[in-house]
Design an enzyme around this catalytic site. Structure first.
Site, PDB file in Angstrom:
ATOM      1  N   ARG A   1      -9.088  -9.603  13.228  1.00 46.54           N
ATOM      2  CA  ARG A   1      -9.159  -9.391  11.772  1.00 46.54           C
ATOM      3  C   ARG A   1      -9.850 -10.616  11.180  1.00 46.54           C
ATOM      4  O   ARG A   1      -9.310 -11.724  11.220  1.00 46.54           O
ATOM      5  CB  ARG A   1      -7.761  -9.211  11.185  1.00 46.54           C
ATOM      6  CG  ARG A   1      -7.774  -9.237   9.679  1.00 46.54           C
ATOM      7  CD  ARG A   1      -6.468  -8.778   9.078  1.00 46.54           C
ATOM      8  NE  ARG A   1      -6.365  -7.333   9.130  1.00 46.54           N
ATOM      9  CZ  ARG A   1      -5.538  -6.615   8.345  1.00 46.54           C
ATOM     10  NH1 ARG A   1      -4.749  -7.210   7.478  1.00 46.54           N
ATOM     11  NH2 ARG A   1      -5.493  -5.317   8.441  1.00 46.54           N
TER      12      ARG A   1
ATOM     13  N   HIS B   1     -12.709  -0.719   8.262  1.00 48.75           N
ATOM     14  CA  HIS B   1     -11.323  -0.724   8.744  1.00 48.75           C
ATOM     15  C   HIS B   1     -11.138   0.552   9.584  1.00 48.75           C
ATOM     16  O   HIS B   1     -10.445   1.492   9.186  1.00 48.75           O
ATOM     17  CB  HIS B   1     -10.369  -0.735   7.543  1.00 48.75           C
ATOM     18  CG  HIS B   1      -8.980  -1.159   7.889  1.00 48.75           C
ATOM     19  ND1 HIS B   1      -8.574  -1.435   9.170  1.00 48.75           N
ATOM     20  CD2 HIS B   1      -7.872  -1.353   7.100  1.00 48.75           C
ATOM     21  CE1 HIS B   1      -7.299  -1.780   9.165  1.00 48.75           C
ATOM     22  NE2 HIS B   1      -6.850  -1.742   7.915  1.00 48.75           N
TER      23      HIS B   1
ATOM     24  N   GLN C   1      -7.579   2.046  10.525  1.00 48.45           N
ATOM     25  CA  GLN C   1      -6.927   2.672   9.383  1.00 48.45           C
ATOM     26  C   GLN C   1      -7.434   4.119   9.222  1.00 48.45           C
ATOM     27  O   GLN C   1      -6.660   5.049   9.018  1.00 48.45           O
ATOM     28  CB  GLN C   1      -7.239   1.874   8.106  1.00 48.45           C
ATOM     29  CG  GLN C   1      -6.699   2.488   6.849  1.00 48.45           C
ATOM     30  CD  GLN C   1      -5.182   2.395   6.742  1.00 48.45           C
ATOM     31  OE1 GLN C   1      -4.631   1.315   6.866  1.00 48.45           O
ATOM     32  NE2 GLN C   1      -4.517   3.522   6.537  1.00 48.45           N
TER      33      GLN C   1
ATOM     34  N   ASP D   1      -6.989   3.008  -2.811  1.00 49.57           N
ATOM     35  CA  ASP D   1      -6.688   1.702  -2.213  1.00 49.57           C
ATOM     36  C   ASP D   1      -6.710   0.682  -3.349  1.00 49.57           C
ATOM     37  O   ASP D   1      -7.188   0.987  -4.459  1.00 49.57           O
ATOM     38  CB  ASP D   1      -7.767   1.373  -1.160  1.00 49.57           C
ATOM     39  CG  ASP D   1      -7.458   0.102  -0.383  1.00 49.57           C
ATOM     40  OD1 ASP D   1      -6.329  -0.425  -0.493  1.00 49.57           O
ATOM     41  OD2 ASP D   1      -8.359  -0.379   0.337  1.00 49.57           O
TER      42      ASP D   1
ATOM     43  N   CYS E   1      -3.521   3.341   1.715  1.00 51.00           N
ATOM     44  CA  CYS E   1      -3.377   2.597   2.968  1.00 51.00           C
ATOM     45  C   CYS E   1      -2.394   1.436   2.855  1.00 51.00           C
ATOM     46  O   CYS E   1      -2.087   0.804   3.859  1.00 51.00           O
ATOM     47  CB  CYS E   1      -4.735   2.144   3.473  1.00 51.00           C
ATOM     48  SG  CYS E   1      -5.641   1.187   2.264  1.00 51.00           S
TER      49      CYS E   1
ATOM     50  N   ARG F   1      -0.390   4.421  11.685  1.00 46.38           N
ATOM     51  CA  ARG F   1      -1.163   3.269  12.176  1.00 46.38           C
ATOM     52  C   ARG F   1      -0.738   2.975  13.619  1.00 46.38           C
ATOM     53  O   ARG F   1      -1.559   2.684  14.481  1.00 46.38           O
ATOM     54  CB  ARG F   1      -0.894   2.030  11.307  1.00 46.38           C
ATOM     55  CG  ARG F   1      -1.332   2.133   9.854  1.00 46.38           C
ATOM     56  CD  ARG F   1      -2.830   2.179   9.703  1.00 46.38           C
ATOM     57  NE  ARG F   1      -3.507   1.107  10.417  1.00 46.38           N
ATOM     58  CZ  ARG F   1      -3.660  -0.145   9.966  1.00 46.38           C
ATOM     59  NH1 ARG F   1      -3.199  -0.471   8.776  1.00 46.38           N
ATOM     60  NH2 ARG F   1      -4.304  -1.055  10.680  1.00 46.38           N
TER      61      ARG F   1
END
Ligand code: PLP
Length: 721
Positions: free
Chosen positions: A519, A546, A549, A641, A681, A709
């Protein structure tokens, strides 16, 4: 309890024997079902041909309420008046002599089989064979799945009881060849229900009667589905005038309360003696009261004539749709309100999904047959309303042409761990459309507990330069479930690109661990690591994408919407990294994508262009809107989001102003397709990008999405390790 929680509990604790439609019913009246948002769905399934008098009929409620206050259950070791009255009523109405009550159709058929065998054996040793039809359905007990002529329901459960012979349905010669002195009974449905609404010809039933008589065998009609007015006469056999020796009932008889019956005539009515057969609950006062109420209502409201007249009207309306949508709708068949519709292009299940999205519930008995078995109280205006909804569904389907979505892979994709061994996942475009479908298929297996310990002894390193809750916990959890161990390396531990060059970090880690999960902000760093590693590198979020996700999100859509091919995902908010992965993955999975955001916050033009290219390749749509209500109209999933992502904190005030009109509210959710779901998310800022009543409302699948996830990432790791 929210619908999301209901679905979660069901998925977690109920055995997975049913493929449920994404609908929670909390109330029902007449021919309409209501979900927790108050949206109505016209019920052309009627609890699978059960709710004959519709839902919440006042006479039915009054009778059951009164009985509930008197006595509920007493056992069959004492007498109860409702059961005695029901026995008399059924025998009088059918011309049969005696009845044995049961709780279900399968049990009624078990009784019929036992009765026929006992009678046969008394006539001659070995006179025990039951001749039934291919494609028939008689229930799910071990004897009734064997009697039913559909191996898919019986084969896994062998050894099966012997003595059952199957013949082609509606074929007089085949029946003649199979029936002989060893035959105890010929066992048929006058109209095969589950087998696809196949109507037996009168000549066939007359022939079956004659053969049974000639061989001193019983003629048993399974009227579990056809009985109690479904076909426009009280019993299905009345159309042909062929009276059976034994008739079984269930479904419509109780109008929703579990009641079944095995009725017999002549010597068949005297076969059972005390001790031969029994059932604890059968014919209890509540069940018998329910059945008496159903019969009263059918008589008082003229529902036999109604089923006939409205059934003819319904078939006429179906014929009009067949002219308009010939690929989708073919000829209809059936009697009364037991109707099968041929689906020439074999997409019956897609029609069921689209119809439900438009507020009509029915089912498909196969890819080529729709089954319509609405309550017998259906009116002309209900038919018009239902056919308008079906038409809207067909317009949607033919507009997007499911078959034109290229690369769409069915949900039966088979896939094993390790199928992407050694591969990186830096962005969605690292995987082909087929591989994306396969990841989701693997995630389903992961979630079902089928994929564990496939990476025993391996090690994964999490190299994280940004904060994380879900991603960190879910990756470490996923590694543990696969039998691998995971280590977390935070921002200050490595000094990526500062204390040590990106390339050197990659070269060292590749010799020590088996997978690197990263990340970081900068996609260039991610790429640098991937280039210097020979182990798989997984992007756990960078500024560009992402991808993990997005896999969890589409898994959630599949679980809650069924087949997602041709569905629409609307994203309302900032065209950020999450939006980028969603818009790239949507076309690869056959999903239409819309985004609503203010000017200046559109997705990266290159990502948008690539997503459009993929959409052209896969036959899906990509649309941009500046007004969120327009983007939400008819959408199947509405996603948002945070407006200010990690690293953009100084832009917060400006972003709050720009996005002020982009909150996903209950009003926005109501614009979606029936059954639309809300996704986020997380972490969420309630009141900003998503209203609290959406987060907690019936649309929300946000926490199921968060849990996914774990499953999606476990699948990705299982695939690449
Ligand atoms: N027989 C027929 C003709 C049926 O349609 C069904 C159910 O669909 C059954 C038997 C089994 O009934 P139950 O599910 O009540 O056991």
């Amino acid at each position: 309890m929210t619908t999301e929680t209901v679905m979660d509990l069901d998925h977690k604790y109920a055995m997975t024997t049913y493929k449920r439609n994404p609908l929670e019913v909390v109330r029902a009246e007449g021919v309409r079902l209501y979900d927790p948002t108050g949206r109505d769905v016209i019920d052309f399934l009627a609890g699978v041909a059960v709710c004959a008098v519709g839902h919440s009929h006042p006479t039915y409620i009054a009778a059951l309420t009164e009985q509930l206050h008197r006595v509920v259950h007493v056992s069959n070791l004492v007498y109860n008046a409702p059961a005695a009255k029901l026995a008399e009523r059924l025998c009088t109405l059918s011309g049969m002599d005696r009845v044995f009550f049961t709780n279900s159709g399968a049990e009624a058929n078990e009784a019929a089989i036992k009765l026929a065998r006992k009678r046969g054996t008394a006539i001659a040793a070995g006179k025990t064979k039951i001749v039934s039809a291919l494609a028939s359905f008689h229930g799910r007990t071990i004897a009734t799945v064997t009697a039913g002529g559909q191996p898919k329901y019986s084969e896994p459960f062998g050894p099966l009881p012997g003595g059952f012979v199957h013949v082609a349905f509606d074929d007089c010669d085949a029946l003649s060849a199979a029936v002989n002195e060893h035959t105890a009974a010929i066992f048929l449905e006058p109209i095969q229900g589950e087998g696809g609404i196949n109507v037996a010809s009168d000549a066939y039933l007359i022939h079956a009667r004659a053969l049974a008589d000639a061989h001193n065998a019983l003629l048993i009609f399974d009227e579990v589905q056809t009985g109690v007015g479904r076909t426009g006469t009280l019993w299905g056999w009345q159309h042909s005038g062929v009276k059976p020796d034994v008739m079984t009932l269930a479904k419509g008889l109780g109008g929703g309360f579990p009641v079944g019956a095995c009725l017999a005539f002549g010597d068949a009515a005297r076969v059972f003696v005390p001790g031969d057969h029994g059932s604890t609950y059968a014919g209890n006062p509540m069940a018998a009261t329910a059945a008496l109420a159903v019969l009263d209502i059918i008589g008082a409201e003229g529902l036999l004539a109604n089923a006939h007249i409205i059934g003819v009207l319904l078939q006429e309306r179906i014929a009009h749709l067949a002219l308009e949508f010939p690929e989708w709708i073919g000829a209809s068949r059936g009697r009364g309100l037991m109707i099968g519709v041929n689906v020439p292009n074999g997409n019956a299940r897609e029609i069921v999904g689209a119809a439900l999205s438009n507020g009509l519930l029915m089912n498909a008995t196969s890819e080529n047959t729709l089954r319509m078995v609405p309550p017998l109280v259906l009116t002309e205006s209900d038919v018009c309303d239902a056919m308008d909804r079906l038409k809207a569904a067909l317009q949607q389907l033919s507009g997007i042409s499911i078959t034109a979505i290229r690369g769409a892979v069915s949900s039966t994709v088979s896939v094993e761990p390790g199928f992407l061994a050694g591969r990186d996942l830096l962005g969605i475009d690292d995987f082909s459309s087929r591989e994306c479908h396969q990841i989701l298929a693997l995630a389903k297996r992961v979630k079902a507990g089928e994929i564990t310990n496939t990476a025993t002894g391996k090690v994964g390193a999490l190299l994280f330069e940004k904060p994380s809750l879900r991603t960190k916990v879910s990756f470490l959890g996923a590694l543990a479930k696969l039998g691998a161990s995971g280590m977390y390396l935070g921002k200050d531990e490595v000094g990526l690109g500062k204390r040590e060059s990106v390339e050197d970090v990659g070269r060292v880690l590749t010799r020590m661990v088996d997978v690197l999960i990263v990340r970081t902000f900068d996609p260039v760093i991610l790429k640098g690591l991937a280039d210097s590693c020979t182990i798989p590198v997984i992007n756990a979020l960078d500024d560009a994408e992402h991808p993990c996700q997005a896999f969890a999100d589409f898994l959630t859509m599949q679980e809650h919407l069924g087949d997602i091919t041709g569905k629409t995902l609307t994203y309302i908010g900032d065209g950020n990294n999450v939006a980028a992965s969603l818009m790239l993955l949507a076309p690869k999975l056959g999903v239409h994508f819309r985004i609503a955001c203010p000017d200046g916050y559109l997705p990266d033009p290159q990502v948008w262009a690539r997503a459009c290219e993929l959409a052209t390749e896969h036959g899906t749509n990509m649309e941009r809107f500046s007004v969120s209500s327009e983007a939400a109209a008819g959408a199947d999933a509405i996603y948002t989001d945070v407006w200010t992502s990690m690293g953009q904190e100084e832009e917060h005030a400006r972003r709050m102003a720009a996005f002020a009109d982009y909150t996903v509210t209950a009003e926005i959710m109501r614009l979606g397709a029936p059954g639309a779901i809300a996704l986020h998310c997380l972490p969420a800022h309630r009141g900003d990008e998503i209203a609290d009543d959406v987060m907690e409302g019936p649309w929300s699948r946000v926490f199921a999405q968060a849990e996914n996830r774990l499953h999606a990432q476990q699948a990705i790791l299982a695939a690449v390790l």
